[in-house]
Design a protein around this motif. Structure first.
Motif, mmCIF file in Angstrom:
data_model
loop_
_atom_site.group_PDB
_atom_site.id
_atom_site.type_symbol
_atom_site.label_atom_id
_atom_site.label_comp_id
_atom_site.label_asym_id
_atom_site.label_seq_id
_atom_site.Cartn_x
_atom_site.Cartn_y
_atom_site.Cartn_z
ATOM 1 N N SER A 107 0.823 -1.204 0.000
ATOM 2 C CA SER A 107 0.000 0.000 0.000
ATOM 3 C C SER A 107 0.863 1.262 0.000
ATOM 4 N N MET A 108 0.841 2.069 1.075
ATOM 5 C CA MET A 108 1.730 3.224 1.135
ATOM 6 C C MET A 108 3.180 2.769 0.984
ATOM 7 N N GLY A 109 3.502 1.612 1.564
ATOM 8 C CA GLY A 109 4.848 1.063 1.428
ATOM 9 C C GLY A 109 5.185 0.769 -0.025
ATOM 10 N N GLY A 110 4.187 0.339 -0.799
ATOM 11 C CA GLY A 110 4.382 0.106 -2.225
ATOM 12 C C GLY A 110 4.692 1.397 -2.953
ATOM 13 N N ASN A 111 3.995 2.459 -2.568
ATOM 14 C CA ASN A 111 4.264 3.790 -3.115
ATOM 15 C C ASN A 111 5.717 4.178 -2.832
ATOM 16 N N LEU A 112 6.158 3.957 -1.598
ATOM 17 C CA LEU A 112 7.504 4.366 -1.194
ATOM 18 C C LEU A 112 8.598 3.565 -1.892
ATOM 19 N N VAL A 113 8.436 2.238 -1.986
ATOM 20 C CA VAL A 113 9.502 1.437 -2.602
ATOM 21 C C VAL A 113 9.627 1.740 -4.093
ATOM 22 N N LEU A 114 8.497 1.998 -4.759
ATOM 23 C CA LEU A 114 8.550 2.319 -6.188
ATOM 24 C C LEU A 114 9.164 3.696 -6.400
ATOM 25 N N ASN A 115 8.783 4.654 -5.563
ATOM 26 C CA ASN A 115 9.346 6.001 -5.697
ATOM 27 C C ASN A 115 10.823 6.025 -5.340
ATOM 28 N N HIS A 116 11.216 5.219 -4.351
ATOM 29 C CA HIS A 116 12.638 5.133 -4.006
ATOM 30 C C HIS A 116 13.428 4.626 -5.207
ATOM 31 N N ALA A 117 12.914 3.585 -5.836
ATOM 32 C CA ALA A 117 13.600 2.999 -6.986
ATOM 33 C C ALA A 117 13.692 3.981 -8.153
ATOM 34 N N LEU A 118 12.670 4.821 -8.311
ATOM 35 C CA LEU A 118 12.637 5.776 -9.419
ATOM 36 C C LEU A 118 13.470 7.026 -9.151
ATOM 37 N N ARG A 119 13.611 7.383 -7.869
ATOM 38 C CA ARG A 119 14.252 8.661 -7.524
ATOM 39 C C ARG A 119 15.688 8.523 -7.026
ATOM 40 N N ILE A 120 16.046 7.363 -6.464
ATOM 41 C CA ILE A 120 17.376 7.177 -5.878
ATOM 42 C C ILE A 120 18.048 5.956 -6.512
#
Length: 281
Positions: A107-120
């Motif tokens: 859920s929110m964690g899915g949002n975070l892991v995908l954004n982490h992968a895209l941004r860092i």
């Protein structure tokens, strides 16, 4: 299960973090929980299944959640959540040198892991995103959205009810009852938590083509909290994802009807990625 604590904080905010080791260690996975819940909810089902695959499991309660510090349902900025995930990753890498490390976000964690992968830029071996919070399945009342956007500018830390209906997390009544009775679960959310996460979800969908890490996406078509079509759109924009739609599945697939099969599917995918990692050394 042997749980060890991790000494982590984000700036001055104490973070409740832990890890569990299997007898044989082949890799590690970092669990990132959903909004309003906490990492200990994964100890009964997800963690034992991952340990069985010889994975060290790291978990932590996000800012404003569970046993971590911070006002319930509020964070300083969205990027603080990404930075905290990066701090946990650094700990996991330190304790597991030269081993594959995965992200697993719900859920929110899915949002975070995908954004982490895209941004860092990070050397994760793979990502699992379960019911990732990319697009809400329900439309909050207009008055709440209008008020929230105004408060984001003048009082970003004020919290209101998230509007999440506990009956929609699972088709198993016992799981719903446990969720409602859990004293560490809350439904408070501040404008600084909600709006940036919504924006990050939309941004992730539009930037899915930038993903460079193999990713397993799972979503139930019966999810009334997060729209599976947002996950579908992310998948269509990326050539690094595998999408598994669970027919009729509710939001918490790891605690829903057919959860054993879902966890087996995740475990099999992770093991295949680990084998691929070691085959390349």
């Amino acid at each position: 299960m042997d749980i060890k604590m991790l000494d982590i904080q984000y700036k001055t905010i104490p973070i409740y973090a832990w890890y569990a080791r299997p007898k044989i260690e082949k890799g590690a996975v970092i669990l990132v929980h959903g909004f309003g819940e906490h990492s200990s909810r994964y100890l009964e089902d997800v963690v034992p299944r991952l340990l069985k695959e010889n994975l060290v499991v790291f978990g932590y309660d996000n800012i404003g959640h569970g046993k971590s510090g911070g006002k319930r349902g509020h964070c300083l900025t969205y990027y603080a959540l990404i930075e905290l995930l990066d701090i946990v990753f650094a700990k996991a890498r330190l304790l597991n040198p030269n081993k594959p490390i995965f992200l697993y976000g719900h859920s929110m964690g899915g949002n975070l892991v995908l954004n982490h992968a895209l941004r860092i830029k990070s050397d994760f071996t793979g990502i699992v995103a379960s019911s990732p919070y990319l697009k809400l399945a329900f439309q909050p009342p207009k008055w709440k959205m209008t008020l929230g956007k105004a408060m984001l500018q003048i009082f970003p830390s004020i919290t209101m009810s998230s509007g999440l209906n506990p009956q929609h997390i699972s088709r198993i009544a016992q799981e719903v009852e446990k969720y409602i009775a859990d004293p560490l679960v809350h439904d408070r959310v501040s404008p600084m938590y909600s709006f940036p996460i919504m924006e990050a979800g939309e941004w992730a969908i539009n930037n899915g083509h930038k993903l460079k890490i193999p990713t397993l996406l799972l979503h139930g078509t019966g999810d009334k909290i997060i729209d599976y079509r947002g996950t579908q759109s992310f998948h269509e924009n990326s050539n690094k994802t595998e999408l598994q739609l669970i027919e009729g599945g509710y939001h918490e697939l790891h605690k829903d009807v057919g959860c054993k099969g879902t966890l087996d599917l995740i475990a099999s995918w992770l093991t295949n990625r680990m084998n691929h990692f070691y085959g390349q050394i």
